[in-house]
Design a protein around this motif. Structure first.
Motif, mmCIF file in Angstrom:
data_model
loop_
_atom_site.group_PDB
_atom_site.id
_atom_site.type_symbol
_atom_site.label_atom_id
_atom_site.label_comp_id
_atom_site.label_asym_id
_atom_site.label_seq_id
_atom_site.Cartn_x
_atom_site.Cartn_y
_atom_site.Cartn_z
ATOM 1 N N LEU A 149 0.844 -0.960 -0.145
ATOM 2 C CA LEU A 149 -0.147 0.072 0.034
ATOM 3 C C LEU A 149 0.702 1.210 -0.024
ATOM 4 C CD1 LEU A 149 -2.704 1.645 0.335
ATOM 5 C CD2 LEU A 149 -2.619 1.198 2.796
ATOM 6 N N ILE A 150 0.686 2.055 -0.984
ATOM 7 C CA ILE A 150 1.332 3.238 -1.222
ATOM 8 C C ILE A 150 0.613 4.427 -0.882
ATOM 9 C CG2 ILE A 150 3.004 4.688 -2.562
ATOM 10 C CD1 ILE A 150 3.745 2.119 -4.080
ATOM 11 N N HIS A 151 0.590 5.217 0.142
ATOM 12 C CA HIS A 151 -0.346 6.376 0.292
ATOM 13 C C HIS A 151 0.170 7.645 -0.578
ATOM 14 C CE1 HIS A 151 -2.804 4.748 3.852
ATOM 15 N NE2 HIS A 151 -1.556 4.481 4.443
ATOM 16 N N ALA A 152 -0.801 8.265 -0.443
ATOM 17 C CA ALA A 152 -0.779 9.537 -1.518
ATOM 18 C C ALA A 152 -0.184 9.200 -2.673
ATOM 19 C CB ALA A 152 0.068 10.653 -0.679
ATOM 20 N N GLY A 153 -0.869 8.541 -3.630
ATOM 21 C CA GLY A 153 -0.251 7.862 -4.718
ATOM 22 C C GLY A 153 -0.219 8.891 -5.897
ATOM 23 N N GLN A 163 5.261 3.059 -9.741
ATOM 24 C CA GLN A 163 5.657 2.633 -10.828
ATOM 25 C C GLN A 163 6.769 1.550 -10.571
ATOM 26 O OE1 GLN A 163 6.182 5.613 -14.175
ATOM 27 N NE2 GLN A 163 6.122 6.787 -12.508
ATOM 28 N N LEU A 164 7.653 1.875 -9.620
ATOM 29 C CA LEU A 164 8.690 1.085 -9.077
ATOM 30 C C LEU A 164 8.246 -0.311 -8.433
ATOM 31 C CD1 LEU A 164 11.834 0.479 -8.538
ATOM 32 C CD2 LEU A 164 11.568 1.864 -6.428
ATOM 33 N N ALA A 165 7.223 -0.092 -7.652
ATOM 34 C CA ALA A 165 6.553 -1.380 -7.195
ATOM 35 C C ALA A 165 5.966 -2.278 -8.038
ATOM 36 C CB ALA A 165 5.371 -1.042 -5.870
ATOM 37 N N LYS A 166 5.549 -1.685 -9.139
ATOM 38 C CA LYS A 166 4.808 -2.623 -10.138
ATOM 39 C C LYS A 166 5.879 -3.237 -11.036
ATOM 40 C CE LYS A 166 1.588 -3.447 -11.329
ATOM 41 N NZ LYS A 166 0.741 -4.788 -10.996
ATOM 42 N N HIS A 167 7.192 -2.544 -11.210
ATOM 43 C CA HIS A 167 8.289 -3.242 -11.745
ATOM 44 C C HIS A 167 8.949 -4.408 -11.151
ATOM 45 C CE1 HIS A 167 12.218 -3.653 -13.746
ATOM 46 N NE2 HIS A 167 12.837 -3.213 -12.484
ATOM 47 N N LEU A 168 8.643 -4.235 -9.744
ATOM 48 C CA LEU A 168 9.285 -5.262 -8.726
ATOM 49 C C LEU A 168 8.395 -6.674 -8.767
ATOM 50 C CD1 LEU A 168 10.499 -3.070 -5.913
ATOM 51 C CD2 LEU A 168 11.777 -4.279 -7.455
ATOM 52 N N GLY A 169 7.133 -6.389 -9.266
ATOM 53 C CA GLY A 169 6.262 -7.544 -9.591
ATOM 54 C C GLY A 169 4.999 -7.590 -8.446
ATOM 55 N N ALA A 170 5.104 -6.427 -7.650
ATOM 56 C CA ALA A 170 3.897 -6.374 -6.411
ATOM 57 C C ALA A 170 2.694 -6.054 -7.017
ATOM 58 C CB ALA A 170 4.641 -5.411 -5.372
ATOM 59 N N THR A 171 1.672 -6.414 -6.154
ATOM 60 C CA THR A 171 0.347 -5.912 -6.222
ATOM 61 C C THR A 171 0.261 -4.435 -5.342
ATOM 62 O OG1 THR A 171 -0.724 -8.085 -6.558
ATOM 63 C CG2 THR A 171 -2.301 -6.335 -5.778
ATOM 64 N N THR A 178 -10.489 11.621 -5.554
ATOM 65 C CA THR A 178 -11.478 11.201 -6.637
ATOM 66 C C THR A 178 -10.579 11.834 -7.980
ATOM 67 O OG1 THR A 178 -13.258 11.743 -5.343
ATOM 68 C CG2 THR A 178 -13.935 11.176 -7.523
ATOM 69 N N ALA A 179 -10.198 13.147 -7.902
ATOM 70 C CA ALA A 179 -9.618 13.599 -9.149
ATOM 71 C C ALA A 179 -8.433 12.920 -9.931
ATOM 72 C CB ALA A 179 -9.454 15.058 -8.976
ATOM 73 N N ASN A 180 -7.830 12.175 -8.934
ATOM 74 C CA ASN A 180 -6.475 11.602 -9.156
ATOM 75 C C ASN A 180 -6.618 10.134 -9.440
ATOM 76 O OD1 ASN A 180 -5.107 14.169 -9.305
ATOM 77 N ND2 ASN A 180 -4.862 13.920 -7.154
ATOM 78 N N VAL A 181 -7.663 9.343 -9.632
ATOM 79 C CA VAL A 181 -7.894 8.226 -9.777
ATOM 80 C C VAL A 181 -7.357 7.571 -10.910
ATOM 81 C CG1 VAL A 181 -9.766 6.366 -9.931
ATOM 82 C CG2 VAL A 181 -9.918 8.034 -8.223
ATOM 83 N N VAL A 184 -3.199 7.566 -11.004
ATOM 84 C CA VAL A 184 -2.715 6.561 -10.506
ATOM 85 C C VAL A 184 -3.062 5.123 -11.092
ATOM 86 C CG1 VAL A 184 -2.531 7.802 -8.297
ATOM 87 C CG2 VAL A 184 -4.592 6.099 -8.720
ATOM 88 N N LYS A 185 -3.986 4.854 -11.723
ATOM 89 C CA LYS A 185 -4.399 3.827 -12.609
ATOM 90 C C LYS A 185 -3.313 3.419 -13.783
ATOM 91 C CE LYS A 185 -9.298 2.774 -11.489
ATOM 92 N NZ LYS A 185 -10.502 2.628 -11.909
ATOM 93 N N SER A 186 -3.165 4.886 -14.302
ATOM 94 C CA SER A 186 -2.239 4.796 -15.444
ATOM 95 C C SER A 186 -1.001 4.684 -14.978
ATOM 96 C CB SER A 186 -2.459 6.272 -16.086
ATOM 97 O OG SER A 186 -1.471 7.167 -15.430
ATOM 98 N N LEU A 187 -0.624 4.733 -13.984
ATOM 99 C CA LEU A 187 0.764 4.240 -13.334
ATOM 100 C C LEU A 187 1.239 2.931 -12.801
ATOM 101 C CD1 LEU A 187 1.462 7.560 -11.240
ATOM 102 C CD2 LEU A 187 2.496 7.163 -13.280
ATOM 103 N N GLY A 188 -0.254 2.266 -12.994
ATOM 104 C CA GLY A 188 -0.120 0.725 -12.541
ATOM 105 C C GLY A 188 -0.745 0.325 -11.205
ATOM 106 N N ALA A 189 -1.417 1.250 -10.666
ATOM 107 C CA ALA A 189 -2.006 0.673 -9.319
ATOM 108 C C ALA A 189 -3.105 -0.135 -9.526
ATOM 109 C CB ALA A 189 -2.672 2.127 -8.594
#
Length: 333
Positions: A149-153, A163-171, A178-181, A184-189
């Motif tokens: 869990l990464i706060h303040a995405g 982006q780094l966590a996705k590269h490492l293979g994590a969920t 609301t405005a930034n959903v 953060v999805k585009s970054l891989g959340a």
């Protein structure tokens, strides 16, 4: 040289645009002509006096922890860099000062700028990139199949860490408004918690790692998300005894930090969770590894805005609102 100067510690005090001497070059240093400098909440906190007991700055001094620019001179011991090299860096504590026309930095803190980034984009990376790296790779040992869990995405650290966590293979789960959903999805959340409508601690469970950059209330609630053996790593405090020892602080300050963190450490221990505080440090070698990820297209910088050097005060006030998406950068050239 022109510089943005802290004349005295004061909460939300105005910084002065004035003249300061060009920095002296030590044997292990490179002198860099600064093209752009990233802004961070750390700059505001230092200006406000929050770190004056543990960081050795005596006014007047120059603020700024992120830099991209060109090497103009090198010290006699420097072997890796040469005049004309385009670099980026987070200078080490005690030697910051990127809100200026020039800075002298130890060669060990500096990396070659990613070839596919502008100076402004490169200046947005070092502090947040190294923070994310030191939390997720070095401290957490995050690996494939784990949940983080990464706060303040949508913030500076958050956009990089996702982006780094996705590269490492994590969920990856993250909290945002609301405005930034979609950002953060585009970054891989994988899981996005809109903090305006959802309570993350009631939605998430069984996580291996939490990266906290928010307040104490969020820190306490984050315990509910972690499984036994999980790691709660905070970059916003409270500082712990290990940090005090690493910084070489005196016995009194070590005891203060022991007391400040006692509550969260006790609660974490009772749940078999490891709590630690991380205050990122300069590291040119790690930054070079980050360069490789950026040049490979695995991580991209997220920029909110680029402002002129003269607007540094206004830019700091803006990032203090917490509404910036990614990083704000001041342009000197």
């Amino acid at each position: 040289m022109r510089a943005v100067i802290v004349d005295r510690y004061k909460k939300k005090g105005a910084l002065r645009l004035g003249e300061m001497p060009e920095p002296a070059l030590r044997d292990d240093d490179v002198l860099v002509e600064i093209h752009a400098a990233g802004l961070n909440l750390l700059d505001s906190k230092i200006r406000d006096g929050e770190f004056k007991l543990i960081l050795p700055y005596r006014p007047p001094f120059i603020l700024g922890h992120d830099v991209a620019g060109t090497v103009v001179r090198v010290g006699s011991n420097v072997r890796r860099l040469k005049p004309g090299d385009e670099i980026y860096a987070r200078p080490r504590d005690g030697r910051v000062g990127t809100f200026a026309e020039f800075i002298a930095m130890n060669e060990a803190d500096v990396a070659l700028k990613p070839k596919n980034l502008t100076m402004e984009e490169a200046a947005s990376i070092p502090l947040v990139g190294l923070t994310a790296w030191q939390v997720l790779v070095e401290r957490a040992g995050l690996r494939q199949g784990q949940k983080v869990l990464i706060h303040a995405g949508s913030g500076g650290v958050g956009t990089f860490a996702i982006q780094l966590a996705k590269h490492l293979g994590a969920t990856v789960a993250t909290t945002t408004s609301t405005a930034n959903v979609e950002l953060v999805k585009s970054l891989g959340a994988d899981v996005v918690i809109d903090y305006k409508t959802q309570n993350f601690e009631k939605v998430l469970s069984g996580y291996d790692v939490v990266l906290n950059s928010l307040d104490g209330g969020t820190l306490q609630k984050s315990l509910n998300v972690l499984k036994p053996g999980g790691k709660l790593i905070s970059i916003s405090g409270p500082a712990d005894p290990d940090f005090a020892r690493e910084q070489g602080l005196n016995w009194v300050l070590q005891q203060v930090m022991r007391l400040l963190s006692f509550g969260i450490r006790r609660k974490a221990k009772s749940r078999q969770i490891n709590y630690s505080f991380l205050f990122m440090r300069a590291n040119g070698e790690q930054l070079s590894q980050i360069t490789s990820l950026i040049e490979a297209g695995i991580i991209r910088p997220i920029m909110d805005r680029i402002v002129p050097f003269e607007a540094t005060n206004e830019a700091l006030a803006y990032i203090e609102t917490g509404r910036s998406k990614g990083k704000v950068v001041v342009q000197l050239r």
